[in-house]
Scaffold this motif. Sequence first.
Motif, mmCIF file in Angstrom:
data_model
loop_
_atom_site.group_PDB
_atom_site.id
_atom_site.type_symbol
_atom_site.label_atom_id
_atom_site.label_comp_id
_atom_site.label_asym_id
_atom_site.label_seq_id
_atom_site.Cartn_x
_atom_site.Cartn_y
_atom_site.Cartn_z
ATOM 1 N N ASN A 77 61.722 35.253 -59.627
ATOM 2 C CA ASN A 77 60.840 34.741 -60.665
ATOM 3 C C ASN A 77 60.277 35.878 -61.482
ATOM 4 O O ASN A 77 60.045 36.967 -60.986
ATOM 5 N N VAL A 78 60.056 35.590 -62.757
ATOM 6 C CA VAL A 78 59.502 36.615 -63.652
ATOM 7 C C VAL A 78 58.100 36.988 -63.186
ATOM 8 O O VAL A 78 57.401 36.192 -62.547
ATOM 9 N N GLU A 79 57.638 38.174 -63.512
ATOM 10 C CA GLU A 79 56.406 38.688 -62.919
ATOM 11 C C GLU A 79 55.182 37.838 -63.207
ATOM 12 O O GLU A 79 54.290 37.718 -62.389
ATOM 13 N N GLY A 80 55.090 37.243 -64.391
ATOM 14 C CA GLY A 80 53.905 36.458 -64.692
ATOM 15 C C GLY A 80 53.930 35.056 -64.101
ATOM 16 O O GLY A 80 52.924 34.376 -64.054
ATOM 17 N N ARG A 81 55.074 34.584 -63.675
ATOM 18 C CA ARG A 81 55.227 33.185 -63.264
ATOM 19 C C ARG A 81 55.774 33.113 -61.846
ATOM 20 O O ARG A 81 56.941 32.830 -61.632
ATOM 21 N N GLU A 82 54.910 33.371 -60.880
ATOM 22 C CA GLU A 82 55.379 33.317 -59.502
ATOM 23 C C GLU A 82 55.277 31.906 -58.966
ATOM 24 O O GLU A 82 54.670 31.030 -59.557
ATOM 25 N N ASP A 83 55.874 31.741 -57.786
ATOM 26 C CA ASP A 83 55.775 30.476 -57.084
ATOM 27 C C ASP A 83 54.317 30.192 -56.763
ATOM 28 O O ASP A 83 53.570 31.088 -56.365
ATOM 29 N N ALA A 84 53.898 28.941 -56.924
ATOM 30 C CA ALA A 84 52.480 28.608 -56.753
ATOM 31 C C ALA A 84 52.024 28.807 -55.320
ATOM 32 O O ALA A 84 50.839 29.033 -55.074
ATOM 33 N N ASN A 85 52.963 28.702 -54.369
ATOM 34 C CA ASN A 85 52.566 28.911 -52.977
ATOM 35 C C ASN A 85 52.280 30.380 -52.685
ATOM 36 O O ASN A 85 51.680 30.706 -51.667
ATOM 37 N N LEU A 86 52.741 31.266 -53.563
ATOM 38 C CA LEU A 86 52.503 32.688 -53.339
ATOM 39 C C LEU A 86 51.342 33.198 -54.159
ATOM 40 O O LEU A 86 50.517 33.965 -53.685
ATOM 41 N N PHE A 87 51.300 32.811 -55.434
ATOM 42 C CA PHE A 87 50.240 33.331 -56.285
ATOM 43 C C PHE A 87 50.000 32.384 -57.442
ATOM 44 O O PHE A 87 50.913 31.805 -57.995
ATOM 45 N N SER A 88 48.701 32.264 -57.793
ATOM 46 C CA SER A 88 48.340 31.483 -58.974
ATOM 47 C C SER A 88 47.040 32.049 -59.512
ATOM 48 O O SER A 88 46.346 32.805 -58.843
ATOM 49 N N PHE A 89 46.728 31.670 -60.729
ATOM 50 C CA PHE A 89 45.565 32.223 -61.403
ATOM 51 C C PHE A 89 44.282 31.995 -60.611
ATOM 52 O O PHE A 89 43.392 32.843 -60.552
ATOM 53 N N GLU A 90 44.183 30.837 -59.944
ATOM 54 C CA GLU A 90 42.891 30.529 -59.314
ATOM 55 C C GLU A 90 42.725 31.179 -57.954
ATOM 56 O O GLU A 90 41.720 30.970 -57.285
ATOM 57 N N TYR A 91 43.702 31.967 -57.501
ATOM 58 C CA TYR A 91 43.546 32.641 -56.211
ATOM 59 C C TYR A 91 42.821 33.970 -56.353
ATOM 60 O O TYR A 91 42.500 34.607 -55.352
ATOM 61 N N ILE A 92 42.582 34.398 -57.599
ATOM 62 C CA ILE A 92 41.906 35.675 -57.785
ATOM 63 C C ILE A 92 40.418 35.465 -57.576
ATOM 64 O O ILE A 92 39.815 34.632 -58.252
#
Lengths: 281, 198
Positions: A33-48
């Motif tokens: 996956n491209v760097e800005g668009r990872e799998d939601a189970n790995l990373f998403s905006f609201e996990y920061i």
Amino acid sequence: MNMSLLRVIRRLQSSFVAPQRPTLISTDAEKPNVEGREDANLFSFEYIPPQVQPEWHRNKLKYRLERMDCLRRRQAIDIPEFYPGSILAVTVADNYAPGKSMRFAGRCLYKDGFGLGCKFVLRNVIDNEGVEKMYHLFAPYIQKVELLRLEKWIDTDLRFLRDAADQSICEIDPNMQAESPLPKTEELPVYKGKIRLREIAMWEFLYHKQWPRPYNAYLEEHFIEEELIEREKIHWQTQSHLKYDICKHYDVTKIKAEIMDEMKDNRHRVDVADKKITADA
Amino acid sequence: MEILLRNFCLFSSASVHPRSLRLQRFAFSTTQCSWLPDRMRYDNQTFYDNVQIGYKRGHSNIRNRDRDIKKLQTRALQKLTRVRIVDNSPTALQPVIRSARIIEIYTKTKRHVGGVGDLCLITKNGAMKRAFIVGQRQSMGILKARMDSNNVIILDKDGNPEGTRITVPIPAWLRGYDPKKKHPISMSKLVAIASSFV
């Protein structure tokens, strides 16, 4: 002589064996996956996590537990990736509605918050009246979140669309057909268009005086040149240093890497914890 | 001292464009509550990748979330707010001399501030009418729609709406709303008139 030669040739021809077709191993499935668009189970905006200083005020266990709860909710429902500027439709459980559910479609103005408190706002113009609705992303009463169109704008806060001259940007047909988004292996093109705003009075919210200034709004239309020059001068005196202010920078690259490592283990942690709860009960 | 100050003023005024004096006189207004989610503070992240810029609310606990929603200032209509009449009653269709405004709000709050679901008194062209607030510019919180104008429906003394149709969408949570007011309001008739819910 010619006949025997022909026979020899025919025999050689019949013993001809075609070479094997080479098997091509395609690496499309292994494209990451491209760097800005990872799998939601790995990373998403609201996990920061929010920027909390000093360091000993940050409770990393609390953040980890909240991310595990987000994972649990994502296993129950499919929440697509979206950015401020994209068009969504949300169905919500409602007691008093016919069919017990309400559907609202709109353009996402902003997405704010950490973990389960992540809220987003959809704007739609119905019967010449602008309507905005706020939702919690991980709320249990949300039955479906559909992505109608995936767009990414440079600005993450699009509240200036309330004062746009042309309100057809936010006029969204509720029966709009969903357009298939780009796969996550490709980079999303960012929308760089400038939107004209209506003439804003002195006592209203002045976007041209805010810092950081919005990129996707064309603010200079209703000004005369002398006002722009004066505005430049004031900006140079009061606000030009702000983007170099390190205290306002919240650098997220290291935190992102840590979160991605953590989320790989969180799946296992969630399973273990859920097993314990069901065993005790 | 005085002469020095006067000279200083002369110097400063010479470089200032006369139009900008008007700009400088206005103090920049931000909401007093900076922890509201829909605050006036502009929150844009445009400069660098993976770097968030600007003020971000610090301690966001799980407890804070419910407290913030309760403390949201949801009511914003007070005396002399201009109001848009949204049904097809005769008062709505009359031409306007001065825009319709609120005179009284029938709530028990100290500051007499009203929101969606409250009764109020309205003037239009000198005539006073009782009205029911149906849409608000201030955000009401999660799942409650926020309109772009303060909308109002005109009621009789018995609480029945004067108009026969409402053109504008109405918040859906009014369907299950029981206004416990002294003056009677017939919610079922309001809901029957409405064209669409949001």
